[in-house]
Scaffold this active site. Structure first.
Site: not given
Length: 192
Positions: A95, A109, A111, A138, A147
């Site tokens: 999301r 986060n 990624h 990452s 991001d």
């Protein structure tokens, strides 16, 4: 010192399970970690079963039950704040979060690319198909822009000649499992 973690996930939950195995109820370098909240936006997410193995019930908050992104995000914020989590980990949480969330919650986060390259949901495929000779993962702080938050940690590997997409994806997920717990510890180690 106890560090409380919230983990948000949408699917398989392998990164959730990884955090639970490596950090939940563990003390490392004088810091104790506990996952106090697991949230998914999909009632069929396999991560729910993974959390149960550790005695944790996942909170299911389906985004489709809300009129807009902000209403959904405000419920997430309320639950995370109620849990007392010091850090929220987006581990395959599919999301895009609005400022309603990003301005109130300290979140990171995971990624599957070397940011700032290959942002968004198709990062693994785009990275695999690129001419780059290296790929990686990452961990970054979450902000309003997809991001784009400050990078905390990265890990990379050299692409092998004639590497299959399946092998590439496996390598990415293996790196994710190594990097995410280290990144969480890195954030808090200065406080120890």
């Amino acid at each position: 010192m106890l560090i409380k973690l919230a983990v948000l996930f949408s699917g398989n939950g392998s990164n959730l399970e990884n955090i639970l195995e490596k950090l939940h109820k563990k003390t490392i370098n004088g810091l104790s970690y506990e996952v106090v909240l697991c949230i998914t936006n999909k009632k069929e997410a396999f991560g729910i079963q993974r959390a149960l193995k550790f005695g944790l019930q996942s909170l299911i908050i389906e985004h489709k039950d809300y009129e807009n992104r902000e209403d959904f995000d405000s419920i997430l914020v309320k639950e995370i704040q109620k849990s007392g989590a010091d850090l929220t980990i987006l581990a395959g949480f599919m999301r895009i979060l609005s400022p309603v969330f990003t301005k109130k919650i300290r979140a990171i986060n995971l990624h599957p690319s070397l940011l700032p390259l290959f942002k968004g949901a198709n990062a693994i495929k785009e990275s695999f198909q690129s001419d780059m000779k290296v790929a990686g993962v990452s961990v970054h702080f979450v902000n309003e822009e997809l991001d784009s938050g400050k990078i905390i940690a990265q890990a990379a590997f050299e692409k092998e000649e004639n590497m299959s997409y399946e092998d590439f994806e496996r390598k990415i997920h293996g790196l994710e499992h190594e990097l995410l717990p280290k990144a969480v510890m890195k954030i808090f180690e200065k406080k120890a």
